[in-house]
Structure formats: C-alpha cells, structure tokens
Motif scaffolding. Structure first.
Motif, mmCIF file in Angstrom:
data_model
loop_
_atom_site.group_PDB
_atom_site.id
_atom_site.type_symbol
_atom_site.label_atom_id
_atom_site.label_comp_id
_atom_site.label_asym_id
_atom_site.label_seq_id
_atom_site.Cartn_x
_atom_site.Cartn_y
_atom_site.Cartn_z
ATOM 1 N N THR A 85 0.809 -1.226 0.000
ATOM 2 C CA THR A 85 0.000 0.000 0.000
ATOM 3 C C THR A 85 0.838 1.270 0.000
ATOM 4 O OG1 THR A 85 -0.171 -0.099 2.410
ATOM 5 C CG2 THR A 85 -1.923 -1.162 1.145
ATOM 6 N N THR A 86 2.067 1.225 0.511
ATOM 7 C CA THR A 86 2.906 2.418 0.534
ATOM 8 C C THR A 86 3.907 2.373 -0.620
ATOM 9 O OG1 THR A 86 4.660 1.454 1.914
ATOM 10 C CG2 THR A 86 2.743 2.400 3.049
ATOM 11 N N ALA A 87 4.525 3.514 -0.878
ATOM 12 C CA ALA A 87 5.517 3.568 -1.947
ATOM 13 C C ALA A 87 6.699 2.660 -1.645
ATOM 14 C CB ALA A 87 5.993 5.014 -2.137
ATOM 15 N N ASP A 88 7.130 2.624 -0.381
ATOM 16 C CA ASP A 88 8.252 1.754 -0.016
ATOM 17 C C ASP A 88 7.901 0.290 -0.240
ATOM 18 O OD1 ASP A 88 9.669 3.982 0.671
ATOM 19 O OD2 ASP A 88 9.874 3.493 2.798
ATOM 20 N N GLU A 89 6.691 -0.087 0.112
ATOM 21 C CA GLU A 89 6.271 -1.481 -0.080
ATOM 22 C C GLU A 89 6.179 -1.813 -1.565
ATOM 23 O OE1 GLU A 89 3.558 -1.934 3.990
ATOM 24 O OE2 GLU A 89 2.641 -1.324 2.086
ATOM 25 N N ARG A 90 5.712 -0.889 -2.374
ATOM 26 C CA ARG A 90 5.634 -1.137 -3.813
ATOM 27 C C ARG A 90 7.017 -1.236 -4.431
ATOM 28 N NH1 ARG A 90 2.228 3.351 -3.969
ATOM 29 N NH2 ARG A 90 3.189 4.174 -5.875
ATOM 30 N N LEU A 91 7.940 -0.410 -3.958
ATOM 31 C CA LEU A 91 9.307 -0.465 -4.485
ATOM 32 C C LEU A 91 9.974 -1.778 -4.099
ATOM 33 C CD1 LEU A 91 11.713 0.801 -5.907
ATOM 34 C CD2 LEU A 91 12.249 2.028 -3.782
ATOM 35 N N ALA A 92 9.853 -2.178 -2.835
ATOM 36 C CA ALA A 92 10.439 -3.444 -2.394
ATOM 37 C C ALA A 92 9.821 -4.616 -3.149
ATOM 38 C CB ALA A 92 10.240 -3.620 -0.885
ATOM 39 N N GLY A 93 8.508 -4.569 -3.364
ATOM 40 C CA GLY A 93 7.843 -5.643 -4.090
ATOM 41 C C GLY A 93 8.313 -5.726 -5.528
ATOM 42 N N LEU A 94 8.492 -4.580 -6.169
ATOM 43 C CA LEU A 94 8.991 -4.558 -7.550
ATOM 44 C C LEU A 94 10.393 -5.145 -7.627
ATOM 45 C CD1 LEU A 94 8.942 -3.707 -10.523
ATOM 46 C CD2 LEU A 94 9.653 -1.413 -9.792
ATOM 47 N N ILE A 95 11.271 -4.725 -6.728
ATOM 48 C CA ILE A 95 12.636 -5.258 -6.704
ATOM 49 C C ILE A 95 12.610 -6.770 -6.563
ATOM 50 C CG2 ILE A 95 14.766 -5.350 -5.350
ATOM 51 C CD1 ILE A 95 14.220 -2.352 -4.675
ATOM 52 N N ASP A 96 11.809 -7.263 -5.628
ATOM 53 C CA ASP A 96 11.769 -8.702 -5.379
ATOM 54 C C ASP A 96 11.175 -9.467 -6.549
ATOM 55 O OD1 ASP A 96 12.950 -8.327 -2.964
ATOM 56 O OD2 ASP A 96 11.220 -8.871 -1.746
ATOM 57 N N ARG A 97 10.143 -8.935 -7.188
ATOM 58 C CA ARG A 97 9.538 -9.637 -8.329
ATOM 59 C C ARG A 97 10.515 -9.729 -9.495
ATOM 60 N NH1 ARG A 97 4.968 -7.204 -6.165
ATOM 61 N NH2 ARG A 97 5.220 -5.265 -7.335
ATOM 62 N N VAL A 98 11.257 -8.663 -9.727
ATOM 63 C CA VAL A 98 12.237 -8.692 -10.811
ATOM 64 C C VAL A 98 13.314 -9.732 -10.530
ATOM 65 C CG1 VAL A 98 14.072 -7.390 -11.953
ATOM 66 C CG2 VAL A 98 11.851 -6.317 -11.543
ATOM 67 N N LEU A 99 13.861 -9.724 -9.324
ATOM 68 C CA LEU A 99 14.951 -10.646 -8.995
ATOM 69 C C LEU A 99 14.463 -12.090 -8.930
ATOM 70 C CD1 LEU A 99 16.901 -8.612 -6.276
ATOM 71 C CD2 LEU A 99 17.201 -8.639 -8.763
ATOM 72 N N GLU A 158 15.281 8.599 -11.343
ATOM 73 C CA GLU A 158 15.256 7.464 -10.413
ATOM 74 C C GLU A 158 14.741 6.208 -11.097
ATOM 75 O OE1 GLU A 158 16.587 7.332 -7.523
ATOM 76 O OE2 GLU A 158 17.057 9.458 -7.360
ATOM 77 N N GLU A 159 13.753 6.376 -11.970
ATOM 78 C CA GLU A 159 13.231 5.208 -12.719
ATOM 79 C C GLU A 159 14.300 4.616 -13.622
ATOM 80 O OE1 GLU A 159 12.037 3.748 -16.571
ATOM 81 O OE2 GLU A 159 11.848 5.922 -16.343
ATOM 82 N N VAL A 160 15.012 5.478 -14.339
ATOM 83 C CA VAL A 160 16.080 5.011 -15.217
ATOM 84 C C VAL A 160 17.180 4.332 -14.404
ATOM 85 C CG1 VAL A 160 17.911 5.760 -16.781
ATOM 86 C CG2 VAL A 160 15.606 6.698 -17.023
ATOM 87 N N LEU A 161 17.533 4.909 -13.273
ATOM 88 C CA LEU A 161 18.597 4.343 -12.443
ATOM 89 C C LEU A 161 18.188 2.988 -11.876
ATOM 90 C CD1 LEU A 161 21.337 4.558 -11.058
ATOM 91 C CD2 LEU A 161 20.216 5.818 -9.204
ATOM 92 N N LEU A 162 16.973 2.881 -11.359
ATOM 93 C CA LEU A 162 16.513 1.606 -10.799
ATOM 94 C C LEU A 162 16.527 0.525 -11.862
ATOM 95 C CD1 LEU A 162 15.226 -0.108 -8.525
ATOM 96 C CD2 LEU A 162 12.997 0.660 -9.380
ATOM 97 N N ARG A 163 16.013 0.829 -13.046
ATOM 98 C CA ARG A 163 15.993 -0.172 -14.108
ATOM 99 C C ARG A 163 17.406 -0.546 -14.534
ATOM 100 N NH1 ARG A 163 12.190 1.837 -18.747
ATOM 101 N NH2 ARG A 163 12.881 -0.142 -19.649
ATOM 102 N N SER A 164 18.307 0.420 -14.540
ATOM 103 C CA SER A 164 19.698 0.120 -14.895
ATOM 104 C C SER A 164 20.323 -0.820 -13.877
ATOM 105 C CB SER A 164 20.504 1.416 -14.981
ATOM 106 O OG SER A 164 20.007 2.265 -15.990
ATOM 107 N N VAL A 165 20.057 -0.571 -12.605
ATOM 108 C CA VAL A 165 20.600 -1.430 -11.544
ATOM 109 C C VAL A 165 20.028 -2.840 -11.662
ATOM 110 C CG1 VAL A 165 20.628 -1.849 -9.053
ATOM 111 C CG2 VAL A 165 21.094 0.453 -9.936
#
Length: 215
Positions: A85-99, A158-165
C-alpha cells in the motif's frame, strides 16, 4: 462421434500455437536465431511445417511474438500486490519480483538479452518495443509514481537508475547463475533505497558471499 465444439477447437489451436512458440524459444536458445529453421521448430513442436507457417508466416513473426511475451512479462512485474500500500512497499515488491523472476528464468533471460543485442535481431526488438510504446510508457510511469510518492526530486532519473541497476543484476545473474550473490545484492539494493530488511528471497538457496564472479 459428436463434432468438437468451437471452444474445444479454439483450445486445440492455442495448444498447437503454444507448442510452436515453446519449440522456437528452445531452439533459438540452443542454436541462435539464425541457426534454427522453421522445419526444426515444427519437428520440435511435433506439428507439420505448414501449421507453423499458418500461425507464423515468417520466422521473424515467431521472434516478434516471443519478444512481445517477454516484454509484457516485464510490464506485469510493476503491478503491486494487494498488501503493498505504501511507496516503499511497492518499491520493495517490484525489486523482489524482478529478482525472483530472473532467478527462475535464467535461460529465458539469456535468450532475450541476446535477441535484444545481436545485429540480426536487434531491429526486430526495436520494432516490437515501438509497437508497444503506450504500454512501455505506462510501465515507466508506474515506477516514476513510486519515486514521486517517495519525494524524489527527479522521479524520471530514479526510474532510469533503478531499471539500470536491476537490469545489470539480471544480466550478471544470467551469465553467472551459480556464483552470483543474489541475496547479498538484494540486501544492498534495499539499503540504497533505505527500505526495511525483508526475509530471504529464496529461502532454500544458499546465501552466497560476494566473491569473484566466475562461470
């Protein structure tokens, strides 16, 4: 014997089409795009060559379909889980789904990377990307909205950097699946974004230390 229903026929057609795509993916991975023929794909799929040509008039159409599927698989990773529900939770979830997706589909990641970069197939990738520009923009904007909510001064950067990482992680994982310290890297990515620690991504996998990457 009663005739097959329209729904049954549709399901059978979809099964044949899926077998052809799966066979093409396997052969492109094994022999490269240029080294896999339509006849070999038909043989691997267990269908007549004419059926391959019926669904996919040219080998390039098979490639387009596979790249489209891979692209939409990536787009789907940005959709948050109900508990995020929060931005931090969505970011963590995105990172985990990608990995997690990358760790479970290493052969596919290798193939897609090759198809994106090889001169013989790069143009097809560019064309597929351009034909789904609206979906790609929505994917980018969904990530940017996370950083907007987190108060980033430049969400686009930030979007470009996250995707690059993350794409760098996927690339290295595809090359070094047996020695890549995925869990340690995941924790470091979490730390970059000041996210709360989470449980292991792959509890049954060893937590490898960061060492020298070797095949």
């Amino acid at each position: 014997m009663s005739p097959r229903s329209a729904e049954t026929n549709r399901e059978l057609r979809e099964q044949s089409r899926r077998r052809i795509l799966d066979a093409a993916l396997e052969l492109f991975a094994e022999r490269g795009y240029g080294g896999a023929s339509v006849a070999q794909i038909a043989d691997r799929a267990g269908v007549a060559r004419g059926l391959v040509s019926y669904y996919f008039p040219a080998k390039e159409r098979l490639l387009e379909e596979l790249l489209t599927e891979a692209m939409f698989g990536i787009f789907g990773l940005v959709a948050p889980a109900p508990e995020e529900t929060t931005a931090d939770e969505r970011l963590a979830g995105l990172i985990d789904r990608v990995l997690l997706t990358a760790s479970r589909t290493v052969p596919l990641q290798r193939l897609v990377l090759c198809l994106m970069l090889q001169p013989a197939t790069r143009g097809v990738y560019v064309r597929v990307e351009a034909s789904h520009a609206a979906e790609l923009t929505a994917f980018e904007d969904a990530i940017r909205s996370i950083f907007t909510e987190r108060g980033a001064p430049d969400p686009a950067l930030e979007e470009v950097l996250l995707r690059s990482v993350l794409e760098g992680v996927v690339f290295k994982l595809a090359v070094y699946p047996d020695t890549y310290p995925l869990e340690a890297v995941r924790r470091r990515v979490y730390a970059i974004y000041d996210l709360s620690p989470a449980g292991p991504l792959l509890p049954d996998e060893p937590d490898r230390p960061a060492d020298r990457l070797r095949s």
